[in-house]
Design a protein around this motif. Structure first.
Motif, PDB file in Angstrom:
ATOM      1  N   VAL A  64     -42.026  35.754   4.920  1.00 34.22           N
ATOM      2  CA  VAL A  64     -41.676  36.835   3.987  1.00 34.22           C
ATOM      3  C   VAL A  64     -40.183  36.801   3.682  1.00 34.22           C
ATOM      4  O   VAL A  64     -39.778  36.917   2.517  1.00 34.22           O
ATOM      5  CB  VAL A  64     -42.097  38.206   4.566  1.00 34.22           C
ATOM      6  N   LEU A  65     -39.354  36.624   4.692  1.00 31.01           N
ATOM      7  CA  LEU A  65     -37.908  36.555   4.459  1.00 31.01           C
ATOM      8  C   LEU A  65     -37.538  35.360   3.582  1.00 31.01           C
ATOM      9  O   LEU A  65     -36.684  35.477   2.688  1.00 31.01           O
ATOM     10  CB  LEU A  65     -37.167  36.492   5.792  1.00 31.01           C
ATOM     11  N   LEU A  66     -38.168  34.219   3.817  1.00 35.03           N
ATOM     12  CA  LEU A  66     -37.901  33.055   2.971  1.00 35.03           C
ATOM     13  C   LEU A  66     -38.331  33.302   1.527  1.00 35.03           C
ATOM     14  O   LEU A  66     -37.622  32.905   0.584  1.00 35.03           O
ATOM     15  CB  LEU A  66     -38.612  31.820   3.524  1.00 35.03           C
ATOM     16  N   CYS A  67     -39.476  33.946   1.349  1.00 33.88           N
ATOM     17  CA  CYS A  67     -39.943  34.250  -0.005  1.00 33.88           C
ATOM     18  C   CYS A  67     -38.969  35.188  -0.717  1.00 33.88           C
ATOM     19  O   CYS A  67     -38.633  34.982  -1.887  1.00 33.88           O
ATOM     20  CB  CYS A  67     -41.337  34.870   0.032  1.00 33.88           C
ATOM     21  N   VAL A  68     -38.529  36.209  -0.021  1.00 36.48           N
ATOM     22  CA  VAL A  68     -37.572  37.150  -0.621  1.00 36.48           C
ATOM     23  C   VAL A  68     -36.266  36.440  -0.948  1.00 36.48           C
ATOM     24  O   VAL A  68     -35.668  36.650  -2.007  1.00 36.48           O
ATOM     25  CB  VAL A  68     -37.340  38.352   0.324  1.00 36.48           C
ATOM     26  N   ILE A  70     -35.892  33.215  -1.637  1.00 36.93           N
ATOM     27  CA  ILE A  70     -36.127  32.326  -2.782  1.00 36.93           C
ATOM     28  C   ILE A  70     -36.187  33.124  -4.077  1.00 36.93           C
ATOM     29  O   ILE A  70     -35.611  32.726  -5.096  1.00 36.93           O
ATOM     30  CB  ILE A  70     -37.421  31.510  -2.570  1.00 36.93           C
ATOM     31  N   ILE A  71     -36.870  34.266  -4.056  1.00 37.74           N
ATOM     32  CA  ILE A  71     -36.986  35.090  -5.265  1.00 37.74           C
ATOM     33  C   ILE A  71     -35.618  35.643  -5.663  1.00 37.74           C
ATOM     34  O   ILE A  71     -35.293  35.722  -6.852  1.00 37.74           O
ATOM     35  CB  ILE A  71     -37.997  36.233  -5.034  1.00 37.74           C
ATOM     36  N   GLY A  72     -34.792  35.964  -4.687  1.00 38.36           N
ATOM     37  CA  GLY A  72     -33.475  36.551  -4.960  1.00 38.36           C
ATOM     38  C   GLY A  72     -32.446  35.555  -5.463  1.00 38.36           C
ATOM     39  O   GLY A  72     -31.457  35.950  -6.095  1.00 38.36           O
ATOM     40  N   ARG A  73     -32.634  34.286  -5.226  1.00 40.34           N
ATOM     41  CA  ARG A  73     -31.654  33.282  -5.682  1.00 40.34           C
ATOM     42  C   ARG A  73     -31.833  33.027  -7.163  1.00 40.34           C
ATOM     43  O   ARG A  73     -32.925  32.848  -7.663  1.00 40.34           O
ATOM     44  CB  ARG A  73     -31.847  31.979  -4.920  1.00 40.34           C
ATOM     45  N   LYS A  74     -30.740  32.990  -7.850  1.00 42.69           N
ATOM     46  CA  LYS A  74     -30.772  32.783  -9.307  1.00 42.69           C
ATOM     47  C   LYS A  74     -30.740  31.304  -9.680  1.00 42.69           C
ATOM     48  O   LYS A  74     -31.158  30.928 -10.761  1.00 42.69           O
ATOM     49  CB  LYS A  74     -29.573  33.479  -9.965  1.00 42.69           C
ATOM     50  N   GLY A  81     -39.745  30.201  -7.784  1.00 37.70           N
ATOM     51  CA  GLY A  81     -39.882  31.654  -7.753  1.00 37.70           C
ATOM     52  C   GLY A  81     -41.331  32.090  -7.886  1.00 37.70           C
ATOM     53  O   GLY A  81     -41.775  33.016  -7.201  1.00 37.70           O
ATOM     54  N   LYS A  82     -42.068  31.415  -8.767  1.00 35.83           N
ATOM     55  CA  LYS A  82     -43.493  31.755  -8.931  1.00 35.83           C
ATOM     56  C   LYS A  82     -44.272  31.453  -7.655  1.00 35.83           C
ATOM     57  O   LYS A  82     -45.137  32.232  -7.249  1.00 35.83           O
ATOM     58  CB  LYS A  82     -44.084  30.977 -10.102  1.00 35.83           C
ATOM     59  N   LEU A  83     -43.967  30.327  -7.033  1.00 36.06           N
ATOM     60  CA  LEU A  83     -44.640  29.962  -5.796  1.00 36.06           C
ATOM     61  C   LEU A  83     -44.329  30.977  -4.687  1.00 36.06           C
ATOM     62  O   LEU A  83     -45.230  31.430  -3.975  1.00 36.06           O
ATOM     63  CB  LEU A  83     -44.216  28.554  -5.356  1.00 36.06           C
ATOM     64  N   ALA A  84     -43.066  31.345  -4.564  1.00 44.72           N
ATOM     65  CA  ALA A  84     -42.671  32.314  -3.537  1.00 44.72           C
ATOM     66  C   ALA A  84     -43.296  33.679  -3.805  1.00 44.72           C
ATOM     67  O   ALA A  84     -43.745  34.358  -2.881  1.00 44.72           O
ATOM     68  CB  ALA A  84     -41.153  32.419  -3.480  1.00 44.72           C
ATOM     69  N   LEU A  85     -43.318  34.088  -5.073  1.00 46.15           N
ATOM     70  CA  LEU A  85     -43.906  35.379  -5.415  1.00 46.15           C
ATOM     71  C   LEU A  85     -45.411  35.386  -5.146  1.00 46.15           C
ATOM     72  O   LEU A  85     -45.961  36.370  -4.630  1.00 46.15           O
ATOM     73  CB  LEU A  85     -43.626  35.708  -6.881  1.00 46.15           C
ATOM     74  N   GLY A  86     -46.082  34.297  -5.450  1.00 45.00           N
ATOM     75  CA  GLY A  86     -47.514  34.194  -5.166  1.00 45.00           C
ATOM     76  C   GLY A  86     -47.802  34.246  -3.670  1.00 45.00           C
ATOM     77  O   GLY A  86     -48.738  34.923  -3.225  1.00 45.00           O
ATOM     78  N   LEU A  87     -46.990  33.539  -2.887  1.00 40.22           N
ATOM     79  CA  LEU A  87     -47.157  33.546  -1.438  1.00 40.22           C
ATOM     80  C   LEU A  87     -46.880  34.933  -0.867  1.00 40.22           C
ATOM     81  O   LEU A  87     -47.626  35.427  -0.013  1.00 40.22           O
ATOM     82  CB  LEU A  87     -46.242  32.512  -0.797  1.00 40.22           C
ATOM     83  N   LEU A  88     -45.839  35.590  -1.352  1.00 39.58           N
ATOM     84  CA  LEU A  88     -45.510  36.940  -0.899  1.00 39.58           C
ATOM     85  C   LEU A  88     -46.623  37.921  -1.250  1.00 39.58           C
ATOM     86  O   LEU A  88     -47.002  38.767  -0.438  1.00 39.58           O
ATOM     87  CB  LEU A  88     -44.187  37.381  -1.515  1.00 39.58           C
ATOM     88  N   THR A  89     -47.186  37.791  -2.445  1.00 37.04           N
ATOM     89  CA  THR A  89     -48.296  38.652  -2.861  1.00 37.04           C
ATOM     90  C   THR A  89     -49.515  38.436  -1.963  1.00 37.04           C
ATOM     91  O   THR A  89     -50.187  39.398  -1.562  1.00 37.04           O
ATOM     92  CB  THR A  89     -48.659  38.372  -4.326  1.00 37.04           C
ATOM     93  N   THR A  90     -49.793  37.192  -1.632  1.00 32.24           N
ATOM     94  CA  THR A  90     -50.921  36.886  -0.756  1.00 32.24           C
ATOM     95  C   THR A  90     -50.719  37.488   0.629  1.00 32.24           C
ATOM     96  O   THR A  90     -51.662  38.059   1.211  1.00 32.24           O
ATOM     97  CB  THR A  90     -51.101  35.361  -0.639  1.00 32.24           C
ATOM     98  N   ILE A  91     -49.525  37.391   1.168  1.00 32.47           N
ATOM     99  CA  ILE A  91     -49.246  37.942   2.496  1.00 32.47           C
ATOM    100  C   ILE A  91     -49.384  39.458   2.496  1.00 32.47           C
ATOM    101  O   ILE A  91     -50.001  40.044   3.384  1.00 32.47           O
ATOM    102  CB  ILE A  91     -47.841  37.514   2.971  1.00 32.47           C
ATOM    103  N   VAL A  92     -48.830  40.108   1.483  1.00 30.53           N
ATOM    104  CA  VAL A  92     -48.926  41.565   1.404  1.00 30.53           C
ATOM    105  C   VAL A  92     -50.382  41.987   1.246  1.00 30.53           C
ATOM    106  O   VAL A  92     -50.837  42.950   1.888  1.00 30.53           O
ATOM    107  CB  VAL A  92     -48.053  42.103   0.249  1.00 30.53           C
ATOM    108  N   SER A  93     -51.155  41.283   0.435  1.00 33.08           N
ATOM    109  CA  SER A  93     -52.575  41.603   0.261  1.00 33.08           C
ATOM    110  C   SER A  93     -53.344  41.438   1.571  1.00 33.08           C
ATOM    111  O   SER A  93     -54.182  42.279   1.924  1.00 33.08           O
ATOM    112  CB  SER A  93     -53.203  40.702  -0.793  1.00 33.08           C
TER     113      SER A  93
END
Length: 105
Positions: A64-68, A70-74, A81-93
């Motif tokens: 989760v920290l790595l995903c956040v 990755i999403i936060g880096r510009k 970013g899409k991959l990290a967001l998808g993985l984060l969504t899966t973990i939260v679900s």
């Protein structure tokens, strides 16, 4: 001469008596040993589950920290970013499903 016969049916049907027949002759030392073995197995299973929960929680937290991050880096590409967001969504679900007791079938 008095009749000394005992009628077991009469005894079994009386309300003020309770009859039980124990055919096993367990050794008290054997019984204590079995209890200690079961207690040790239960303690081992609890310890194993605690370790597994700790490792799982640590792994999910790191992901989760790595995903956040990755999403936060510009400077990263949008694919990352899409991959990290998808993985984060899966973990939260999955966590929400676990908390509410729902399982995917």
């Amino acid at each position: 001469m008095a009749n000394n016969n005992l009628d077991l049916n009469e005894l079994a049907n009386r309300a003020d008596h309770q009859i039980s027949i124990n055919l096993t002759s367990d050794d008290p030392h054997k019984r204590e040993s079995e209890i200690r073995i079961k207690e040790a197995e239960a303690q081992h299973n609890r310890t194993k589950e605690l370790i597994l929960h700790g490792l799982t929680g640590s792994t999910v937290s790191i992901v989760v920290l790595l995903c956040v991050w990755i999403i936060g880096r510009k400077s990263l590409s949008t694919d990352d970013g899409k991959l990290a967001l998808g993985l984060l969504t899966t973990i939260v679900s999955a966590l929400l499903g676990y908390i509410t007791g729902k399982s995917a079938k």
